[in-house]
Scaffold this motif. Structure first.
Motif, PDB file in Angstrom:
ATOM      1  N   ALA A  37      -5.978   5.321   1.979  1.00 13.99           N
ATOM      2  CA  ALA A  37      -5.658   6.296   0.932  1.00 13.99           C
ATOM      3  C   ALA A  37      -4.151   6.529   0.867  1.00 13.99           C
ATOM      4  O   ALA A  37      -3.564   6.623  -0.220  1.00 13.99           O
ATOM      5  N   ALA A  38      -3.501   6.613   2.026  1.00 19.42           N
ATOM      6  CA  ALA A  38      -2.049   6.796   2.069  1.00 19.42           C
ATOM      7  C   ALA A  38      -1.334   5.596   1.462  1.00 19.42           C
ATOM      8  O   ALA A  38      -0.346   5.749   0.730  1.00 19.42           O
ATOM      9  N   ARG A  39      -1.851   4.410   1.747  1.00 13.61           N
ATOM     10  CA  ARG A  39      -1.229   3.197   1.205  1.00 13.61           C
ATOM     11  C   ARG A  39      -1.311   3.182  -0.315  1.00 13.61           C
ATOM     12  O   ARG A  39      -0.356   2.796  -0.998  1.00 13.61           O
ATOM     13  N   ARG A  40      -2.437   3.601  -0.860  1.00 14.91           N
ATOM     14  CA  ARG A  40      -2.597   3.631  -2.317  1.00 14.91           C
ATOM     15  C   ARG A  40      -1.585   4.601  -2.946  1.00 14.91           C
ATOM     16  O   ARG A  40      -1.019   4.325  -4.013  1.00 14.91           O
ATOM     17  N   ILE A  41      -1.359   5.728  -2.284  1.00 17.16           N
ATOM     18  CA  ILE A  41      -0.387   6.704  -2.790  1.00 17.16           C
ATOM     19  C   ILE A  41       1.011   6.098  -2.798  1.00 17.16           C
ATOM     20  O   ILE A  41       1.759   6.228  -3.768  1.00 17.16           O
ATOM     21  N   LEU A  42       1.371   5.398  -1.726  1.00 15.31           N
ATOM     22  CA  LEU A  42       2.698   4.787  -1.623  1.00 15.31           C
ATOM     23  C   LEU A  42       2.879   3.677  -2.655  1.00 15.31           C
ATOM     24  O   LEU A  42       3.954   3.529  -3.237  1.00 15.31           O
ATOM     25  N   LEU A  43       1.814   2.934  -2.917  1.00 13.28           N
ATOM     26  CA  LEU A  43       1.911   1.844  -3.893  1.00 13.28           C
ATOM     27  C   LEU A  43       1.979   2.364  -5.321  1.00 13.28           C
ATOM     28  O   LEU A  43       2.585   1.732  -6.185  1.00 13.28           O
ATOM     29  N   GLN A  44       1.381   3.527  -5.575  1.00 14.57           N
ATOM     30  CA  GLN A  44       1.404   4.095  -6.927  1.00 14.57           C
ATOM     31  C   GLN A  44       2.820   4.441  -7.374  1.00 14.57           C
ATOM     32  O   GLN A  44       3.131   4.382  -8.551  1.00 14.57           O
ATOM     33  N   ARG A  45       3.689   4.789  -6.439  1.00 17.12           N
ATOM     34  CA  ARG A  45       5.052   5.180  -6.801  1.00 17.12           C
ATOM     35  C   ARG A  45       5.967   3.970  -6.936  1.00 17.12           C
ATOM     36  O   ARG A  45       7.141   4.124  -7.269  1.00 17.12           O
ATOM     37  N   GLU A  46       5.479   2.780  -6.665  1.00 17.54           N
ATOM     38  CA  GLU A  46       6.283   1.566  -6.734  1.00 17.54           C
ATOM     39  C   GLU A  46       7.538   1.700  -5.865  1.00 17.54           C
ATOM     40  O   GLU A  46       8.666   1.429  -6.286  1.00 17.54           O
ATOM     41  N   LEU A  47       7.324   2.161  -4.632  1.00 16.84           N
ATOM     42  CA  LEU A  47       8.422   2.323  -3.691  1.00 16.84           C
ATOM     43  C   LEU A  47       8.861   0.964  -3.155  1.00 16.84           C
ATOM     44  O   LEU A  47       8.133  -0.023  -3.261  1.00 16.84           O
ATOM     45  N   ILE A  48      10.040   0.918  -2.567  1.00 12.83           N
ATOM     46  CA  ILE A  48      10.575  -0.336  -2.035  1.00 12.83           C
ATOM     47  C   ILE A  48      10.194  -0.464  -0.564  1.00 12.83           C
ATOM     48  O   ILE A  48      10.613   0.352   0.265  1.00 12.83           O
ATOM     49  N   PRO A  49       9.383  -1.477  -0.201  1.00 14.98           N
ATOM     50  CA  PRO A  49       8.958  -1.626   1.195  1.00 14.98           C
ATOM     51  C   PRO A  49       9.994  -2.374   2.027  1.00 14.98           C
ATOM     52  O   PRO A  49      10.797  -3.144   1.510  1.00 14.98           O
ATOM     53  N   ALA A  50       9.954  -2.131   3.334  1.00 12.07           N
ATOM     54  CA  ALA A  50      10.819  -2.861   4.270  1.00 12.07           C
ATOM     55  C   ALA A  50      10.093  -2.961   5.604  1.00 12.07           C
ATOM     56  O   ALA A  50       9.378  -2.043   6.012  1.00 12.07           O
ATOM     57  N   GLY A  51      10.249  -4.099   6.295  1.00  8.18           N
ATOM     58  CA  GLY A  51       9.605  -4.305   7.588  1.00  8.18           C
ATOM     59  C   GLY A  51       8.259  -4.981   7.468  1.00  8.18           C
ATOM     60  O   GLY A  51       7.709  -5.136   6.378  1.00  8.18           O
ATOM     61  N   ASP A  52       7.716  -5.414   8.613  1.00  5.92           N
ATOM     62  CA  ASP A  52       6.414  -6.068   8.602  1.00  5.92           C
ATOM     63  C   ASP A  52       5.310  -5.038   8.420  1.00  5.92           C
ATOM     64  O   ASP A  52       5.566  -3.830   8.334  1.00  5.92           O
ATOM     65  N   LEU A  53       4.067  -5.506   8.363  1.00  6.50           N
ATOM     66  CA  LEU A  53       2.951  -4.634   8.000  1.00  6.50           C
ATOM     67  C   LEU A  53       2.797  -3.460   8.959  1.00  6.50           C
ATOM     68  O   LEU A  53       2.534  -2.333   8.560  1.00  6.50           O
ATOM     69  N   LYS A  54       2.981  -3.707  10.285  1.00 13.69           N
ATOM     70  CA  LYS A  54       2.764  -2.654  11.274  1.00 13.69           C
ATOM     71  C   LYS A  54       3.859  -1.599  11.258  1.00 13.69           C
ATOM     72  O   LYS A  54       3.608  -0.434  11.550  1.00 13.69           O
ATOM     73  N   SER A  55       5.087  -2.019  10.960  1.00 11.81           N
ATOM     74  CA  SER A  55       6.220  -1.080  10.990  1.00 11.81           C
ATOM     75  C   SER A  55       6.783  -0.803   9.602  1.00 11.81           C
ATOM     76  O   SER A  55       7.923  -0.368   9.470  1.00 11.81           O
ATOM     77  N   ARG A  56       5.997  -1.057   8.583  1.00  5.61           N
ATOM     78  CA  ARG A  56       6.516  -0.961   7.207  1.00  5.61           C
ATOM     79  C   ARG A  56       6.866   0.477   6.836  1.00  5.61           C
ATOM     80  O   ARG A  56       6.138   1.426   7.138  1.00  5.61           O
ATOM     81  N   SER A  57       7.999   0.616   6.193  1.00  9.84           N
ATOM     82  CA  SER A  57       8.415   1.906   5.638  1.00  9.84           C
ATOM     83  C   SER A  57       8.803   1.719   4.182  1.00  9.84           C
ATOM     84  O   SER A  57       9.017   0.573   3.723  1.00  9.84           O
ATOM     85  N   TYR A  58       8.908   2.817   3.457  1.00  6.42           N
ATOM     86  CA  TYR A  58       9.144   2.762   2.016  1.00  6.42           C
ATOM     87  C   TYR A  58      10.286   3.694   1.636  1.00  6.42           C
ATOM     88  O   TYR A  58      10.471   4.756   2.225  1.00  6.42           O
ATOM     89  N   SER A  59      11.039   3.289   0.620  1.00  5.34           N
ATOM     90  CA  SER A  59      12.128   4.120   0.100  1.00  5.34           C
ATOM     91  C   SER A  59      12.036   4.173  -1.415  1.00  5.34           C
ATOM     92  O   SER A  59      11.377   3.347  -2.043  1.00  5.34           O
ATOM     93  N   LEU A  60      12.726   5.163  -1.991  1.00  9.02           N
ATOM     94  CA  LEU A  60      12.733   5.305  -3.442  1.00  9.02           C
ATOM     95  C   LEU A  60      13.577   4.254  -4.125  1.00  9.02           C
ATOM     96  O   LEU A  60      13.324   3.894  -5.255  1.00  9.02           O
ATOM     97  N   GLY A  61      14.594   3.768  -3.453  1.00  9.36           N
ATOM     98  CA  GLY A  61      15.519   2.840  -4.081  1.00  9.36           C
ATOM     99  C   GLY A  61      16.440   3.583  -5.014  1.00  9.36           C
ATOM    100  O   GLY A  61      16.636   4.800  -4.898  1.00  9.36           O
ATOM    101  N   LYS A  62      17.022   2.866  -5.995  1.00 10.90           N
ATOM    102  CA  LYS A  62      17.982   3.496  -6.902  1.00 10.90           C
ATOM    103  C   LYS A  62      17.277   4.275  -7.996  1.00 10.90           C
ATOM    104  O   LYS A  62      16.217   3.933  -8.423  1.00 10.90           O
TER     105      LYS A  62
END
Length: 319
Positions: free
Chosen positions: A294-319
């Motif tokens: 459910a958390a992943r779906r929320i993060l994907l809905q905002r089209e955030l910028i991912p970084a890192g591999d699957l286990k350590s992945r984090s997201y940012s807003l970008g520009k």
């Protein structure tokens, strides 16, 4: 402060309101933050007054207003409330929503106000110094683009209850209702067709060089421990933090209010208050979610910028 200043996707006012809502009532920084919120809200109201008054401005020559400027030269970044471009000159417009009796001390180059009721003296940042800095910046920026156009400025005090006890000799200042007349007077001091470029072209160049305003998350900026922040998803109905995920939406467990966008707003609150990056676990902790999916779906809905591999992945807003 510029009108559209963003902190982690929220306006400065929204971010401060969110921070105050999530801090305990007895937090030692609450009074200070309430003052910051009041000033930010007052600044926005003042800038809106200035823009509305400008709607009455007109000259029989080409002119182009630009509002809410964020520009930089190397590491030198500035924010300007407004800019009037004409063939005669460029006029930087600075809005100040400061009430009471206003004093410009020429001997010490200081600015202060005295409250009408108590007569208390409050020293403030001198807006003339800020305006001169912005004039130097714009002169340098225009020169770097081979644009020959004189630069000057006008400081507009927008508070309804303000009274000039003295005025500085190094800058033009006025009240909101006087603004347009002052602009006409300034323009009369410059020859027509002083610009080496078309005004519309200069405006396009400035807009093309706008930068996003960067500000640290408020906990970092104000040195607040993130552990002091109340977690949970905000309810716009009863203003609690009791929203729970319910099928494909969110519903408040206190008042029953439903809001499908509640979690998306919580993500923006996290960026504005806590940090520039968020992980799946951090989102779950902040929103009281159990499901990583459910958390992943929320993060994907905002089209955030991912970084890192699957286990350590984090997201940012970008520009």
């Amino acid at each position: 402060m510029a009108i559209n200043t963003k902190i982690g996707g929220l306006t400065k006012v929204e971010a401060l309101e969110s921070l105050l809502g999530r801090l305990p009532k007895n937090h030692p920084d609450r009074e200070f933050l309430e003052i910051r919120l009041y000033r930010a809200s007052a600044g926005i109201r003042g800038e809106s007054k200035m823009i509305n008054k400008f709607k009455e401005f007109y000259i029989d020559e080409d002119f182009q207003p630009v509002w809410d400027l964020n520009m930089e030269i190397g590491n030198w970044a500035v924010q300007m409330d407004g800019l009037l471009l004409t063939n005669r000159c460029a006029i930087i417009l600075e809005s100040k929503n400061i009430s009471d009796e206003l004093h410009f001390d020429a001997a010490n180059d200081e600015f202060y106000k005295k409250t009408f009721k108590e007569g208390n003296k409050i020293t403030l940042e001198n807006p003339v110094i800020q305006l001169k800095k912005h004039i130097r910046f714009l002169e340098r920026w225009l020169k770097s683009h081979k644009i020959n156009l004189p630069v000057t400025g006008l400081i507009i005090f927008t508070a309804n209850q303000c009274e000039f006890h003295s005025k500085p000799s190094g800058a033009s200042i006025c009240k909101t209702y006087q603004m347009n007349q002052y602009l006409y007077h300034i323009l009369e001091q410059y020859p027509q067709e002083a610009s080496s470029h078309k005004i519309s072209k200069i405006k396009k160049m400035i807009l093309a060089n706008q930068i996003p305003f960067k500000k640290s998350p408020l906990c970092e900026f104000y040195h607040i421990d993130p552990k002091d922040i109340k977690t949970g998803v905000y309810c716009r109905g009863c203003k609690s933090y009791s929203m729970k995920r319910w099928h494909k939406t969110w519903q408040c467990s206190d008042c029953g209010f439903k809001d499908s966008g509640a979690a998306q707003f919580a993500v923006l609150e996290y960026f504005a208050l806590i940090g520039n990056r968020i992980t799946n676990k951090q989102l779950r902790d902040f929103c009281h979610l159990e499901s990583p999916h459910a958390a992943r779906r929320i993060l994907l809905q905002r089209e955030l910028i991912p970084a890192g591999d699957l286990k350590s992945r984090s997201y940012s807003l970008g520009k």
